[in-house]
Design a protein around this motif. Structure first.
Motif, PDB file in Angstrom:
ATOM      1  N   UNK A  43       0.792  -1.223   0.000  1.00  0.00           N
ATOM      2  CA  UNK A  43       0.000   0.000   0.000  1.00  0.00           C
ATOM      3  C   UNK A  43       0.832   1.286   0.000  1.00  0.00           C
ATOM      4  N   UNK A  44       1.711   1.387  -0.972  1.00  0.00           N
ATOM      5  CA  UNK A  44       2.413   2.652  -1.180  1.00  0.00           C
ATOM      6  C   UNK A  44       2.421   2.936  -2.665  1.00  0.00           C
ATOM      7  N   UNK A  45       2.885   4.109  -3.041  1.00  0.00           N
ATOM      8  CA  UNK A  45       2.913   4.500  -4.450  1.00  0.00           C
ATOM      9  C   UNK A  45       4.355   4.665  -4.906  1.00  0.00           C
ATOM     10  N   UNK A  46       4.681   4.095  -6.046  1.00  0.00           N
ATOM     11  CA  UNK A  46       5.981   4.376  -6.667  1.00  0.00           C
ATOM     12  C   UNK A  46       5.809   5.635  -7.519  1.00  0.00           C
ATOM     13  N   UNK A  47       6.599   6.648  -7.234  1.00  0.00           N
ATOM     14  CA  UNK A  47       6.488   7.890  -8.019  1.00  0.00           C
ATOM     15  C   UNK A  47       7.060   7.691  -9.409  1.00  0.00           C
ATOM     16  N   UNK A  48       8.206   7.019  -9.479  1.00  0.00           N
ATOM     17  CA  UNK A  48       8.831   6.868 -10.796  1.00  0.00           C
ATOM     18  C   UNK A  48       9.707   5.631 -10.845  1.00  0.00           C
ATOM     19  N   UNK A  49       9.746   5.035 -12.037  1.00  0.00           N
ATOM     20  CA  UNK A  49      10.805   4.081 -12.351  1.00  0.00           C
ATOM     21  C   UNK A  49      11.921   4.873 -13.002  1.00  0.00           C
ATOM     22  N   UNK A  50      13.150   4.627 -12.568  1.00  0.00           N
ATOM     23  CA  UNK A  50      14.309   5.330 -13.086  1.00  0.00           C
ATOM     24  C   UNK A  50      15.039   4.439 -14.082  1.00  0.00           C
ATOM     25  N   UNK A  51      15.411   5.018 -15.198  1.00  0.00           N
ATOM     26  CA  UNK A  51      16.064   4.356 -16.353  1.00  0.00           C
ATOM     27  C   UNK A  51      15.000   3.703 -17.236  1.00  0.00           C
ATOM     28  N   UNK A  52      14.219   2.778 -16.635  1.00  0.00           N
ATOM     29  CA  UNK A  52      12.993   2.297 -17.268  1.00  0.00           C
ATOM     30  C   UNK A  52      13.192   2.005 -18.758  1.00  0.00           C
ATOM     31  N   UNK A  53      14.265   1.308 -19.051  1.00  0.00           N
ATOM     32  CA  UNK A  53      14.660   1.070 -20.444  1.00  0.00           C
ATOM     33  C   UNK A  53      13.592   0.297 -21.225  1.00  0.00           C
ATOM     34  N   UNK A  54      12.820  -0.528 -20.517  1.00  0.00           N
ATOM     35  CA  UNK A  54      11.774  -1.296 -21.204  1.00  0.00           C
ATOM     36  C   UNK A  54      10.366  -0.781 -20.898  1.00  0.00           C
ATOM     37  N   UNK A  55      10.235   0.452 -20.511  1.00  0.00           N
ATOM     38  CA  UNK A  55       8.886   0.977 -20.239  1.00  0.00           C
ATOM     39  C   UNK A  55       7.981   0.871 -21.458  1.00  0.00           C
ATOM     40  N   UNK A  56       8.574   0.959 -22.654  1.00  0.00           N
ATOM     41  CA  UNK A  56       7.748   0.900 -23.866  1.00  0.00           C
ATOM     42  C   UNK A  56       6.977  -0.407 -23.975  1.00  0.00           C
ATOM     43  N   UNK A  57       7.462  -1.442 -23.268  1.00  0.00           N
ATOM     44  CA  UNK A  57       6.771  -2.734 -23.338  1.00  0.00           C
ATOM     45  C   UNK A  57       5.542  -2.784 -22.440  1.00  0.00           C
ATOM     46  N   UNK A  58       5.489  -1.924 -21.440  1.00  0.00           N
ATOM     47  CA  UNK A  58       4.353  -1.962 -20.501  1.00  0.00           C
ATOM     48  C   UNK A  58       3.816  -0.554 -20.236  1.00  0.00           C
ATOM     49  N   UNK A  59       3.919   0.306 -21.240  1.00  0.00           N
ATOM     50  CA  UNK A  59       3.531   1.705 -21.043  1.00  0.00           C
ATOM     51  C   UNK A  59       2.075   1.822 -20.622  1.00  0.00           C
ATOM     52  N   UNK A  60       1.197   0.959 -21.161  1.00  0.00           N
ATOM     53  CA  UNK A  60      -0.222   1.010 -20.790  1.00  0.00           C
ATOM     54  C   UNK A  60      -0.405   0.763 -19.290  1.00  0.00           C
ATOM     55  N   UNK A  61       0.334  -0.191 -18.751  1.00  0.00           N
ATOM     56  CA  UNK A  61       0.172  -0.520 -17.321  1.00  0.00           C
ATOM     57  C   UNK A  61       0.796   0.555 -16.440  1.00  0.00           C
ATOM     58  N   UNK A  62       1.837   1.199 -16.934  1.00  0.00           N
ATOM     59  CA  UNK A  62       2.426   2.296 -16.161  1.00  0.00           C
ATOM     60  C   UNK A  62       1.437   3.457 -16.085  1.00  0.00           C
ATOM     61  N   UNK A  63       0.710   3.676 -17.198  1.00  0.00           N
ATOM     62  CA  UNK A  63      -0.311   4.727 -17.186  1.00  0.00           C
ATOM     63  C   UNK A  63      -1.417   4.383 -16.192  1.00  0.00           C
TER      64      UNK A  63
END
Lengths: 423, 470
Positions: B299-319
């Motif tokens: 029950x906490x929030x991650x503000x950001x992933x840093x570097x996140x080189x593969x964010x493009x693979x899960x961008x929908x879930x990050x949104x």
């Protein structure tokens, strides 16, 4: 490998007989030759070589036309100092052929030869070539030895990769080099002097297996240095602070036959005129402008421009995975005083001259190998990219493992797991 | 302030005890004062530079939140933006700058810097960024390592960076607290702390912790990493409950003994309380997917992933999960978890309506973050992702400010916000553009045209190149 064999390798062997004939029409062509820069010009390519460059050239029948109107055309770019083909993933991923732990065969490192180690299937090659790099000098990165062995020039095309083995030898006379030689320049330089003296004592004659030898270098290392002391193979000397660059200039004065090249030359701007006077070209990355150590205190973005202004031939492109960023590096050198044409020369003709391949590469001139790039705009601009890349007369597909990953994930909403999506 | 309010509480407790006995009521066992933890024991001593009312006219304005004005104007005074508009009358006494051909943007905010904790020169004595003595070192604070004399701050300033987050390194599962600073280093670190900015917590996924601790008792695997985070959060929940129980009993009039302070768990509990923002170094999409569940489990929030080189693979879930990605434009391949890096990562994250940030993690990259955004923008456009320059500037100021919890103060050009802005010599999406003037809180922190005014760090005095173009 002797000179004749190299000449064969660098010449006709490299070119595909089936290459189609091309006419690159209407571009703003930067030839990097005496022809200069030509607006609305045509480059004709026949059997893998440049046939002619000029304005108002008729396109012969049977030539496929690449429309370059409104675009910029340059020679293919040449990576100046890379480890392309020698490393796939740097850290914790198995063999890295750019690294070496000293062994008895080559304690001084001179006999190492990367021409045996190039992997033509490395994914780094397509990643680099779709951004305009058609050739690269490649060599060892970490050896803990006095010399870093013999580097090679490779092509990033689909044909033969090895353009010139034994293209250069490297020695570090900066802090890192001193650390590898026991921690002091007081040891490094006498060792280097001794190596040169032992190689010179052979007067060009290689040591055979049976021959008695009382020198301190291994036979393999001595033999590898013969081409350096004769001036056939450039000696790239990594030096950063003023004092070390002065030592390199003194070395060049002692051995005028050796083709000395400076690498990094961080404080080179402090004696730019003397470097120019000695005819020593400089390979550098223009961007590091911080005092990373006590031998780089005078680092500045103005270095490339100041060296060039003094008449030094500057080469840019010190990178491996991201060699493609060398255009940005050159652009930033231009933003800080390097003339634009010198920025382009630092990625092309200067590098070809430095490695002795300028008869075949580095400019758009009739007779040279057809390595050419059509850019969407100024290649030193960060938002610009190649639209066509021709290597050894063949237009390559602008595709890499990265573009495939991109195309797979452009649409995330799929019916099946992603491994079924084949872009 | 916290010190003061704690003192006030103590006084109140003593006064009320005195009143009670004066009324002659039955004496209760005396209640000790409520122990409260000072949450800001190293407060900011930041002082803005002297600021002059300034009007920049006839300039291309990117407001940082997606808007653009051609031939517009920006007025700032007393450290704050007063007005952004097409045409603004110059107030009396204001400096007026003709911005013909130039661009104005909000100052760049880098959410990932190690300036000061890994300063130059890179001597071993200066290597203060990774407390590699335990996989969970939530008790360490980056600000206690920062060397304000790092020459890198001044270089970043010349690149238009007005604020930055300085983080511990990524050797540990939990690396320690980050701090957000103004890019105006002075004699002590407190002098540059961004007033009112919340603390961050650096955490790390994947290869680095397992490489560092694989031979030192673990974790040696990714599953070991996750077990490490989970145990740390479980311990923090337990600690949080102990303090809640203590406060509850005190409120009920009892005289409970406060729990022993544990600096490690105190920081972790600060995350669970929503006061400290998690910035997590994570490369692979599957690692990030696991972290999204981890944050729900505890029950906490991650503000950001840093570097996140593969964010493009899960961008929908990050949104969906409201987690930002702080990314490079094109770094890749230096280790396995960076092998799938692609040039379109940033625009693909943007396209999925997830929060995209351009970050540096580099003392060179931080000098050219505008160029990093430009490369990403160009690559995105070529892949058919239609993003304007004005929208792209969100990656450099608004989104970073949001992820750091300082968007109410900075990160866009809006009336009332801090006058943190850059006047660029030309279109900042060009390689050739340079930050000509950089303002922090309305004060002129960097003026490229006036070399005599350039800041020089102590280390560079009396050394080759002192005061030179850098």
């Amino acid at each position: 490998m002797n000179k004749t064999a190299i000449a064969v390798l660098t010449g006709l062997l490299a070119l595909s007989a089936q290459a189609e004939n091309l006419a690159v029409v209407g571009g703003y062509v930067h030839t990097l030759s005496e022809q200069g820069s030509l607006e609305n010009a045509t480059v004709l390519i026949k059997e893998g070589r440049i046939q002619s460059v000029g304005q108002n050239l008729p396109v012969p029948s049977g030539y496929r036309v690449i429309d370059a109107s409104g675009k910029i055309v340059t020679p293919g770019l040449i990576g100046a100092y890379t480890s392309l083909g020698l490393v796939e993933v740097g850290s914790s991923a198995g063999t890295v052929d750019a690294s070496y732990k000293p062994r008895d065969y080559s304690p001084a490192g001179a006999a190492l030869d990367v021409s045996y180690a190039i992997n033509p299937d490395s994914t780094l090659l397509p990643v680099s070539r779709i951004e305009g790099f058609t050739l690269a000098a490649t060599g060892m990165a970490n050896t803990q030895t006095l010399f870093k062995g013999r580097g090679a020039v490779i092509s990033l095309g689909d044909g033969d990769k090895l353009i010139k083995p034994g293209a250069f030898m490297t020695v570090s006379v900066d802090n890192h080099g001193a650390d590898d030689m026991g921690g002091s320049r007081a040891a490094l330089w006498p060792e280097l002097e001794n190596a040169v003296q032992e190689a010179r004592s052979r007067k060009g004659k290689p040591l055979s297996a049976a021959e008695e030898w009382h020198g301190s270098l291994s036979k393999a290392d001595v033999n590898a240095l013969l081409a350096v002391v004769s001036g056939d193979m450039p000696l790239i000397m990594d030096a950063r602070r003023l004092a070390d660059i002065r030592q390199v200039l003194a070395f060049k004065a002692r051995y005028p036959d050796i083709r000395v090249v400076l690498l990094k030359a961080t404080e080179g701007w402090r004696i730019a005129a003397e470097i120019a006077e000695a005819g020593i070209p400089v390979i550098l990355d223009p961007e590091p402008n911080l005092p990373y150590s006590f031998d780089q205190l005078g680092a500045t973005l103005a270095n490339a421009g100041r060296l060039s202004e003094a008449g030094v031939a500057v080469s840019i492109g010190v990178e491996t995975h991201n060699l493609r960023l060398a255009t940005q590096h050159a652009g930033n050198a231009v933003a800080n005083g390097l003339p634009w044409q010198d920025g382009l020369a630092a990625l092309t003709i200067n590098n070809a001259r430095l490695f002795g391949i300028d008869k075949e590469y580095g400019s758009l001139e009739a007779g040279k190998v057809a390595d050419l790039v059509v850019w969407s705009g100024d290649p030193l601009e960060v938002m610009v990219a190649p639209e066509h890349v021709v290597i050894q007369g063949e237009e390559i597909v602008l595709e890499s493992r990265q573009t495939k990953l991109r195309d797979r994930y452009l649409e995330l909403d799929q019916d099946k797991p992603m491994s079924y999506v084949r872009p | 302030m916290k010190q003061n309010s704690t003192h006030r509480l103590l006084v109140l407790a003593a006064v009320s005890a005195g009143l009670l006995s004066a009324c002659g009521q039955q004496a209760k066992p005396e209640q000790s004062a409520l122990v409260e933890i000072d949450k800001d024991p190293y407060p900011s001593t930041y002082q803005p530079l002297p600021a002059q009312a300034t009007l920049i006219t006839n300039v291309t304005v990117l407001d940082g939140k997606g808007g653009r004005l051609d031939k517009g104007a920006v007025l700032f005074k007393d450290g704050k933006i007063v007005q952004v508009g097409q045409s603004i009358a110059a107030p009396e006494g204001a400096t007026v700058i003709d911005g013909e051909g130039k661009w104005v943007t909000p100052g760049i905010i880098d959410v990932h810097s190690h300036l000061g904790v890994y300063p130059t020169p890179e001597t071993k004595s200066h290597s203060d960024g990774n407390e590699m003595t335990n996989p969970v070192t939530a008790q360490v604070w980056a600000e206690h390592s920062i060397w304000p004399q790092d020459p890198g701050f001044r270089r970043a300033l010349a690149g238009g960076v007005t604020a930055l987050q300085i983080l511990p390194g990524s050797a540990n599962l939990v690396g320690g607290r980050s701090v957000t600073v103004k890019n105006l280093p002075d004699r002590t670190i407190q002098d540059m702390k961004f007033p009112g900015a919340p603390y961050g917590l650096k955490m790390a996924c994947g290869e680095n912790p397992k490489r560092v601790y694989g031979d030192k008792g673990g974790p040696a695997t990714r599953m070991g990493n996750v077990a490490g985070y989970r145990q740390a959060w479980a311990d923090a929940q337990d600690y949080q409950e102990k303090w809640e129980k203590y406060r509850r009993e005190h409120k009920e009039g009892k005289n409970p003994t406060p729990p022993k302070r544990d600096l490690r768990l105190e920081t972790l509990a600060g995350v669970l309380d929503g006061e400290i923002l998690v910035h997590m170094h994570c490369y692979r999409a599957d690692d990030m997917g696991t972290m999204l569940d981890l944050m729900k489990e505890f029950d906490y929030q991650i503000a950001s992933f840093q570097h996140a080189v593969e964010s493009y693979k899960i961008a929908d879930r990050l949104a969906e999960n409201n987690v930002c990605s702080a990314m490079w434009a094109d770094w890749w391949g230096f280790k396995m978890e960076a092998y799938d890096g692609i040039r379109e990562n940033i625009p693909m994250v943007h396209k999925a309506n997830a929060c995209a940030i351009v970050h540096s993690d580099s003392d060179l990259g931080i000098q050219r973050l505008n160029q990093e955004a430009a490369k990403a923008l160009g690559d995105g456009q070529r892949a058919g992702i239609d993003i304007s320059r004005a929208e792209a500037w969100q990656w450099l100021s608004a989104n970073p400010a949001k992820s750091l919890g300082i968007y109410d103060q900075t990160g866009s050009l809006e009336p009332g916000k801090n006058a943190d802005l850059v006047l660029w010599s030309s279109d900042p999406f060009s390689t050739y553009a340079q930050a000509e003037r950089v303002y922090i809180d309305g004060g002129l922190a960097f003026d490229r045209q006036d070399p005599a005014s350039w800041p020089v760090q102590d280390f560079e005095l009396g050394q080759p190149g002192e005061g030179d173009v850098k």
